[in-house]
Design an enzyme around this catalytic site. Sequence first.
Site, PDB file in Angstrom:
ATOM      1  N   ARG A   1       0.823  -1.207   0.000  1.00 37.93           N
ATOM      2  CA  ARG A   1       0.000   0.000   0.000  1.00 37.93           C
ATOM      3  C   ARG A   1       0.856   1.255   0.000  1.00 37.93           C
ATOM      4  O   ARG A   1       0.516   2.246  -0.659  1.00 37.93           O
ATOM      5  CB  ARG A   1      -0.959  -0.010   1.201  1.00 37.93           C
ATOM      6  CG  ARG A   1      -2.017   1.073   1.128  1.00 37.93           C
ATOM      7  CD  ARG A   1      -3.102   0.873   2.162  1.00 37.93           C
ATOM      8  NE  ARG A   1      -2.617   0.980   3.530  1.00 37.93           N
ATOM      9  CZ  ARG A   1      -3.389   0.867   4.615  1.00 37.93           C
ATOM     10  NH1 ARG A   1      -4.680   0.621   4.466  1.00 37.93           N
ATOM     11  NH2 ARG A   1      -2.882   0.974   5.819  1.00 37.93           N
TER      12      ARG A   1
ATOM     13  N   LYS B   1      -2.680   6.749   1.434  1.00 39.22           N
ATOM     14  CA  LYS B   1      -2.516   7.231   2.820  1.00 39.22           C
ATOM     15  C   LYS B   1      -1.594   8.446   2.855  1.00 39.22           C
ATOM     16  O   LYS B   1      -0.567   8.472   3.540  1.00 39.22           O
ATOM     17  CB  LYS B   1      -1.985   6.098   3.696  1.00 39.22           C
ATOM     18  CG  LYS B   1      -2.558   6.106   5.109  1.00 39.22           C
ATOM     19  CD  LYS B   1      -2.288   4.790   5.795  1.00 39.22           C
ATOM     20  CE  LYS B   1      -2.678   4.830   7.266  1.00 39.22           C
ATOM     21  NZ  LYS B   1      -4.100   5.105   7.480  1.00 39.22           N
TER      22      LYS B   1
ATOM     23  N   GLU C   1     -16.261   6.840   4.053  1.00 40.09           N
ATOM     24  CA  GLU C   1     -15.610   6.259   5.231  1.00 40.09           C
ATOM     25  C   GLU C   1     -15.670   7.243   6.379  1.00 40.09           C
ATOM     26  O   GLU C   1     -16.124   8.375   6.213  1.00 40.09           O
ATOM     27  CB  GLU C   1     -14.174   5.851   4.927  1.00 40.09           C
ATOM     28  CG  GLU C   1     -13.262   6.967   4.477  1.00 40.09           C
ATOM     29  CD  GLU C   1     -11.842   6.474   4.188  1.00 40.09           C
ATOM     30  OE1 GLU C   1     -11.162   6.082   5.146  1.00 40.09           O
ATOM     31  OE2 GLU C   1     -11.425   6.495   3.018  1.00 40.09           O
TER      32      GLU C   1
END
Length: 370
Positions: free
Chosen positions: A115, A217, A253
């Site tokens: 990720r 992220k 989210e």
Amino acid sequence: MYIFLQTFAKYNAQAATALRDERKKPVYQNGDDEYVDLDWDNLGFGLTPADYMYVMKCSKDGAFTEGELSPYGNIQLSPSAGVLNYGQAIYEGTKAYRKENGKLLLFRPDHNAIRMKLGAERMLMPSPSVDQFVNAVKQTALANKRWVPPSGKGTLYIRPLLMGSGPILGLGPAPEYTFIIYASPVGNYFKEGMAALNLYVEEEYVRAAPGGAGGVKSITNYAPVLKALSRAKSLGFSDVLYLDSVKKKYLEEASSCNVFVVKGRTISTPATNGTILEGITQKSIMEIASDQGYQVVEKAVHVDEVMDADEVFCTGTAVVVAPVGSITYQDKRVEYKTGDESVCQKLRSILVSIQTGLTEDNKGWVTNIN
């Protein structure tokens, strides 16, 4: 920028002070294991820096040099560093767990590495290889073993950070990058502990937009949520649920975690289509739920479905699996099933048992590191 640097310096100073205070504390033995003398029964999710951090630099040709452990402390950055001027940085979050026999475990660190690589590509940054990343996490966990809470008392939260540390004035990628990992023992993420959360559906602010960086992220995704989160907390809510930026009708989210909606034997979660971070805990819960016979669906989840659900819960490395007790949307408050017999609790128990070594890992998710 001046305010940002003031705040950065303030929290660095606080962290350094906390570190010095912790170094003065004695350690105690539990069998063959040495622990820092902390109140393990009352860990929150605050920063208590562990002894060592890991640092690795990226040369101008894009290759990372061999990293090394050093005592946790402040770092030196140019005022023109890419991370300070253009927010060129991404981070990860993973944990070290202590088994009942004292051995340490990691949960799917290779997925964190992958990720980070995907995020680095989006932010035009070089990144450590999967092996470099995982090895660095292992070294950090082992060096800080005495800070890993006893089994059942918490975890060692490990924060890998990749940032543009080289100086740059014009808009562009930094000439140098630094990969850092630090760690802190933690307990429950939310102040409610294991109690059910009360969420608020945000309609004014959005977290991410199509074509942006909401699916990685990046540090730039998190500061913008603080205003909405602060407002919600001032009204007594635990966190915010964000809607899509186009129609403002579809669930995305929460501020720092993915969301699941349960209706009968069907469990739905918003599809990670570029605006939603693909969670490692999220994917793990989806697989566990499927193994338990639930129909698991990734799709666009309309807010009306959320308000008609049997259960709602959140997932993430920090929050693990957290039940939602109520959601408020347009002045309408809906309550959901929680407790030991809930789907949320059943799935959480299975996940945590795997993470902590209480259940045999048949999926290859757990890494033993000592």
